[in-house]
Design a protein around this motif. Structure first.
Motif, PDB file in Angstrom:
ATOM      1  N   TRP A  53       0.806  -1.208   0.000  1.00  0.00           N
ATOM      2  CA  TRP A  53       0.000   0.000   0.000  1.00  0.00           C
ATOM      3  C   TRP A  53       0.847   1.269   0.000  1.00  0.00           C
ATOM      4  CZ3 TRP A  53       0.932   2.796   4.459  1.00  0.00           C
ATOM      5  CH2 TRP A  53       1.468   2.080   5.540  1.00  0.00           C
ATOM      6  N   ILE A  54       2.173   1.123   0.040  1.00  0.00           N
ATOM      7  CA  ILE A  54       3.063   2.279   0.023  1.00  0.00           C
ATOM      8  C   ILE A  54       3.656   2.434  -1.375  1.00  0.00           C
ATOM      9  CG2 ILE A  54       5.253   3.212   0.863  1.00  0.00           C
ATOM     10  CD1 ILE A  54       4.661   2.151   3.565  1.00  0.00           C
ATOM     11  N   ASN A  55       3.491   3.606  -1.949  1.00  0.00           N
ATOM     12  CA  ASN A  55       4.089   3.917  -3.242  1.00  0.00           C
ATOM     13  C   ASN A  55       5.564   4.275  -3.019  1.00  0.00           C
ATOM     14  OD1 ASN A  55       4.974   5.358  -5.625  1.00  0.00           O
ATOM     15  ND2 ASN A  55       2.819   5.415  -6.228  1.00  0.00           N
ATOM     16  N   THR A  56       6.452   3.395  -3.466  1.00  0.00           N
ATOM     17  CA  THR A  56       7.875   3.555  -3.179  1.00  0.00           C
ATOM     18  C   THR A  56       8.446   4.815  -3.815  1.00  0.00           C
ATOM     19  OG1 THR A  56       7.970   1.141  -3.280  1.00  0.00           O
ATOM     20  CG2 THR A  56      10.056   2.296  -3.097  1.00  0.00           C
ATOM     21  N   LEU A  57       7.952   5.167  -4.981  1.00  0.00           N
ATOM     22  CA  LEU A  57       8.464   6.354  -5.653  1.00  0.00           C
ATOM     23  C   LEU A  57       8.126   7.620  -4.866  1.00  0.00           C
ATOM     24  CD1 LEU A  57       9.864   7.588  -8.097  1.00  0.00           C
ATOM     25  CD2 LEU A  57       7.658   7.671  -9.240  1.00  0.00           C
ATOM     26  N   TYR A  58       6.883   7.722  -4.367  1.00  0.00           N
ATOM     27  CA  TYR A  58       6.502   8.881  -3.569  1.00  0.00           C
ATOM     28  C   TYR A  58       7.247   8.912  -2.241  1.00  0.00           C
ATOM     29  CZ  TYR A  58       2.717   9.579  -6.920  1.00  0.00           C
ATOM     30  OH  TYR A  58       1.997   9.804  -8.060  1.00  0.00           O
ATOM     31  N   LEU A  59       7.535   7.730  -1.699  1.00  0.00           N
ATOM     32  CA  LEU A  59       8.335   7.666  -0.470  1.00  0.00           C
ATOM     33  C   LEU A  59       9.728   8.230  -0.710  1.00  0.00           C
ATOM     34  CD1 LEU A  59       8.709   6.678   2.472  1.00  0.00           C
ATOM     35  CD2 LEU A  59       9.385   4.455   1.521  1.00  0.00           C
ATOM     36  N   TYR A  60      10.309   7.892  -1.857  1.00  0.00           N
ATOM     37  CA  TYR A  60      11.631   8.406  -2.200  1.00  0.00           C
ATOM     38  C   TYR A  60      11.586   9.927  -2.398  1.00  0.00           C
ATOM     39  CZ  TYR A  60      16.112   8.826  -4.600  1.00  0.00           C
ATOM     40  OH  TYR A  60      17.381   9.202  -4.957  1.00  0.00           O
ATOM     41  N   VAL A  61      10.539  10.417  -3.044  1.00  0.00           N
ATOM     42  CA  VAL A  61      10.385  11.865  -3.253  1.00  0.00           C
ATOM     43  C   VAL A  61      10.279  12.592  -1.911  1.00  0.00           C
ATOM     44  CG1 VAL A  61       8.840  13.638  -4.152  1.00  0.00           C
ATOM     45  CG2 VAL A  61       9.394  11.661  -5.555  1.00  0.00           C
ATOM     46  N   ALA A  62       9.540  12.008  -0.964  1.00  0.00           N
ATOM     47  CA  ALA A  62       9.380  12.640   0.344  1.00  0.00           C
ATOM     48  C   ALA A  62      10.722  12.775   1.064  1.00  0.00           C
ATOM     49  CB  ALA A  62       8.403  11.827   1.201  1.00  0.00           C
ATOM     50  N   THR A  63      11.573  11.756   0.946  1.00  0.00           N
ATOM     51  CA  THR A  63      12.890  11.841   1.591  1.00  0.00           C
ATOM     52  C   THR A  63      13.735  12.955   0.980  1.00  0.00           C
ATOM     53  OG1 THR A  63      13.832  10.169   0.083  1.00  0.00           O
ATOM     54  CG2 THR A  63      12.855   9.393   2.158  1.00  0.00           C
ATOM     55  N   LEU A  64      13.606  13.173  -0.320  1.00  0.00           N
ATOM     56  CA  LEU A  64      14.374  14.236  -0.973  1.00  0.00           C
ATOM     57  C   LEU A  64      13.925  15.618  -0.493  1.00  0.00           C
ATOM     58  CD1 LEU A  64      14.598  13.013  -4.703  1.00  0.00           C
ATOM     59  CD2 LEU A  64      16.276  12.734  -2.879  1.00  0.00           C
ATOM     60  N   ILE A  65      12.625  15.837  -0.418  1.00  0.00           N
ATOM     61  CA  ILE A  65      12.124  17.156  -0.038  1.00  0.00           C
ATOM     62  C   ILE A  65      12.487  17.480   1.407  1.00  0.00           C
ATOM     63  CG2 ILE A  65      10.023  18.509   0.303  1.00  0.00           C
ATOM     64  CD1 ILE A  65       8.811  17.048  -2.086  1.00  0.00           C
ATOM     65  N   ILE A  66      12.319  16.509   2.308  1.00  0.00           N
ATOM     66  CA  ILE A  66      12.650  16.759   3.720  1.00  0.00           C
ATOM     67  C   ILE A  66      14.141  16.982   3.888  1.00  0.00           C
ATOM     68  CG2 ILE A  66      12.556  15.802   6.044  1.00  0.00           C
ATOM     69  CD1 ILE A  66      10.072  14.243   5.182  1.00  0.00           C
ATOM     70  N   MET A  67      14.960  16.231   3.143  1.00  0.00           N
ATOM     71  CA  MET A  67      16.412  16.416   3.238  1.00  0.00           C
ATOM     72  C   MET A  67      16.815  17.801   2.751  1.00  0.00           C
ATOM     73  SD  MET A  67      19.528  14.246   1.531  1.00  0.00           S
ATOM     74  CE  MET A  67      19.632  13.069   2.844  1.00  0.00           C
ATOM     75  N   GLY A  68      16.198  18.281   1.702  1.00  0.00           N
ATOM     76  CA  GLY A  68      16.518  19.623   1.218  1.00  0.00           C
ATOM     77  C   GLY A  68      16.248  20.689   2.263  1.00  0.00           C
ATOM     78  N   LEU A  69      15.144  20.545   2.987  1.00  0.00           N
ATOM     79  CA  LEU A  69      14.827  21.502   4.047  1.00  0.00           C
ATOM     80  C   LEU A  69      15.837  21.408   5.198  1.00  0.00           C
ATOM     81  CD1 LEU A  69      10.935  21.057   4.160  1.00  0.00           C
ATOM     82  CD2 LEU A  69      12.241  22.903   3.070  1.00  0.00           C
ATOM     83  N   ALA A  70      16.261  20.182   5.540  1.00  0.00           N
ATOM     84  CA  ALA A  70      17.232  20.007   6.619  1.00  0.00           C
ATOM     85  C   ALA A  70      18.585  20.609   6.254  1.00  0.00           C
ATOM     86  CB  ALA A  70      17.375  18.521   6.949  1.00  0.00           C
ATOM     87  N   LEU A  71      18.982  20.494   5.000  1.00  0.00           N
ATOM     88  CA  LEU A  71      20.254  21.084   4.568  1.00  0.00           C
ATOM     89  C   LEU A  71      20.221  22.608   4.677  1.00  0.00           C
ATOM     90  CD1 LEU A  71      21.002  18.876   1.422  1.00  0.00           C
ATOM     91  CD2 LEU A  71      22.395  18.989   3.496  1.00  0.00           C
ATOM     92  N   CYS A  72      19.087  23.198   4.341  1.00  0.00           N
ATOM     93  CA  CYS A  72      18.973  24.653   4.449  1.00  0.00           C
ATOM     94  C   CYS A  72      19.006  25.128   5.892  1.00  0.00           C
ATOM     95  CB  CYS A  72      17.682  25.125   3.785  1.00  0.00           C
ATOM     96  SG  CYS A  72      17.643  24.907   1.998  1.00  0.00           S
ATOM     97  N   ALA A  73      18.734  24.219   6.847  1.00  0.00           N
ATOM     98  CA  ALA A  73      18.730  24.591   8.262  1.00  0.00           C
ATOM     99  C   ALA A  73      20.109  24.509   8.897  1.00  0.00           C
ATOM    100  CB  ALA A  73      17.754  23.695   9.034  1.00  0.00           C
ATOM    101  N   ILE A  74      21.089  23.894   8.236  1.00  0.00           N
ATOM    102  CA  ILE A  74      22.421  23.736   8.821  1.00  0.00           C
ATOM    103  C   ILE A  74      23.076  25.073   9.160  1.00  0.00           C
ATOM    104  CG2 ILE A  74      24.780  22.964   8.316  1.00  0.00           C
ATOM    105  CD1 ILE A  74      23.663  20.511   7.004  1.00  0.00           C
ATOM    106  N   PRO A  75      22.999  26.109   8.315  1.00  0.00           N
ATOM    107  CA  PRO A  75      23.646  27.381   8.688  1.00  0.00           C
ATOM    108  C   PRO A  75      23.115  28.002   9.975  1.00  0.00           C
ATOM    109  CG  PRO A  75      23.145  27.346   6.340  1.00  0.00           C
ATOM    110  CD  PRO A  75      22.482  26.155   6.937  1.00  0.00           C
TER     111      PRO A  75
END
Length: 509
Positions: free
Chosen positions: A368-390
């Protein structure tokens, strides 16, 4: 080459275990290179951008060579490639201990170790996908945690070895540990050879119609023999000119009845005809294989999800890889005191990456989990976390962000799963090799770009804003390509033409 049905267990669990150990021993030092990065900065006195090339090459070269690595695994099998790569990784690490300058490390640590890691990664992923189908996500998650556990342990191990034995002694000991890859590789039994008798040679005339390219063998042989007969009969009437061009002397030899020409045996003519036919068919097969490879590559890029996937993986590695290499230096640049360090930040990234790979791999097995959307979600959250490092100025904040980034980096375990669902298991090696090439390009460019940003601005703020933007852009591009549904993406790729017969018949010529 045809494989048996995936057993989803049995010896497959041995494959998972040795693949885990292989990635642990292979990727432990390259992923924990951030500890060595600081030592190299002090030892050689080069800029951060130039020094970052060593670690980025170690992770990027193997991925850049993924098409070649895939070809090697397809041609020779996972076991020989793993054993050979073990020598490369161990030799490159030991050779790096004698590096007189940073440029020598580019070759020994960056290229030799990196290429060995690329071969090992392709071999372990390919053989695991062959042994597992229903539980492929779990199996890939388990083996991919090997590199993360290696990052966690090697970060502390290399720091301890540097304190006790120095930088050179550390590399020698780590290289000796990598020799255990040879024992792991010997257990990678190929699936197709187990309980399967060797295929019997099939006469070309008994092959079905789809092998019509070989049904003409008898006809071609007869034509070649007729050509030879004609050449021999014409030779009796008029010999080919001699080296000195004396036609008269040659004609006198024909007029002399005492000079007789012995006709060569029929078997010799057949042998020559068969060799002529073999050369023609060999050229046809090589050309056909080249055309099929180019055609399959074009067909892959016609799939919009695959095209977006290679853009996403390129941007992901440009932005997502630098933290594992530079986080220790980020903490030092933020004036975090050493006594505040409860655990190295690289070790936190490593252990959380292992957790992320395992959990994300288990999630990928749920229908019931769409693996492609799961992968997309990890990319978007990681991008936000990288912007928070500074904005992180304390050890606790950096440790929290390191844990989040490490967990999301665990999406590597579901990337082969996403690739398989997109292009099919038959084209996994081909498609994965192309995608890993772009991943290697991103790995090679990411850390130097971040290092150059710091050299220019003397701060990591702009660098990590750039990294976060890259990862976010890749995630949104992949999300747009995946809409409106996941199933329609799988149907866009046409079924591959039956080309495996070229390999089968070639072995019987």
């Amino acid at each position: 080459m045809e494989h048996k049905k995936s057993p989803d267990g049995g010896w497959g669990w041995v494959i998972v275990f040795v693949s885990f150990l292989t990635q642990f021993l292979c990727y432990g030092s390259p992923l924990a290179v951030g500890v060595l990065y600081i030592e190299w900065l002090d030892a050689f006195g080069e800029g951060k951008g130039k020094t970052a090339w060593v670690g980025s090459l170690a992770s990027g070269v193997g991925l850049l060579a993924s098409p070649v690595c895939s070809l090697c695994v397809s041609s020779f099998g996972a076991r020989p490639v793993t054993i050979f790569s073990g020598f490369m990784v161990a030799g490159g690490l030991m050779l790096s201990s004698f590096a007189p300058n940073i440029y020598f490390l580019f070759f020994s640590y960056g290229i030799v170790v990196g290429l060995g890691c690329g071969l090992l990664y392709t071999a372990t992923v390919t053989i695991t996908c062959q042994y597992f189908d229903d539980r492929r996500g779990l199996a890939l998650g388990l083996i991919s945690t090997g590199s993360s556990v290696g990052l966690f342990i090697y970060a502390a191990l290399q720091r301890m070895l540097v304190e006790f034995y120095g930088l050179d002694g550390c590399l020698l000991i780590v290289g000796a540990l990598a020799l255990n890859i040879l024992a792991c590789g010997s257990l990678m039994r190929p699936l197709q050879s187990s309980d399967c008798p060797l295929p019997k040679k099939i006469a070309p005339e008994d092959l079905p119609d789809k092998y019509s390219i070989y049904n003409e063998k008898g006809k071609n042989l007869e034509e070649n023999i007729n050509i030879l007969d004609k050449s021999y009969s014409s030779e009796e009437k008029c010999r080919i000119t001699l080296a000195n061009g004396d036609w008269k002397q040659d004609s006198l030899l024909h007029k002399n009845p005492t000079v007789t020409h012995t006709k060569e045996p029929e078997t010799y003519k057949k042998k020559v005809a068969e060799q002529t036919y073999f050369c023609k068919q060999l050229a046809k097969r090589k050309w056909q294989l080249y055309k099929n490879y180019c055609g399959e590559t074009v067909a892959l890029f016609k799939n919009k999800v695959f095209s977006a996937l290679f853009i996403a993986i390129l941007l992901f590695d440009i932005g997502g890889f630098p933290p594992s290499l530079l986080m220790e230096d980020v903490a030092r640049s933020s004036n975090v005191k050493e006594e505040e360090f409860i655990m190295p930040l690289i070790s936190i990234i490593g252990i959380m990456t292992a957790v992320g790979k395992l959990l994300l791999g288990i999630l990928a097995d749920f229908k019931w989990i769409n693996t492609l959307y799961l992968y997309v979600a990890t990319l978007i959250i990681m991008g936000l976390a990288l912007c928070a490092i500074p904005f992180a100025k304390s050890y606790v904040t950096l440790a929290l962000l390191s844990g989040i980034l490490g967990f999301l980096t665990g999406n590597w375990s579901i990337f082969p799963y996403v690739t398989t669902k997109t292009v099919g298991i038959e084209k996994l090696a081909h498609a994965y090799g192309i995608l890993m090439f772009f991943a290697g390009l991103g790995n090679s460019l990411g850390p130097p770009i971040v290092g150059w940003f710091y050299d220019w601005t003397q701060t990591y703020e702009i660098a990590f804003y750039f990294s976060g933007f890259c990862v976010l852009l890749g995630g949104f591009i992949l999300l747009l390509a995946a809409l409106p549904s996941w199933d329609t993406c799988n149907k866009q790729l046409p079924k591959p033409a039956p080309t495996t017969f070229l390999y089968k018949v070639a072995s019987n010529v």
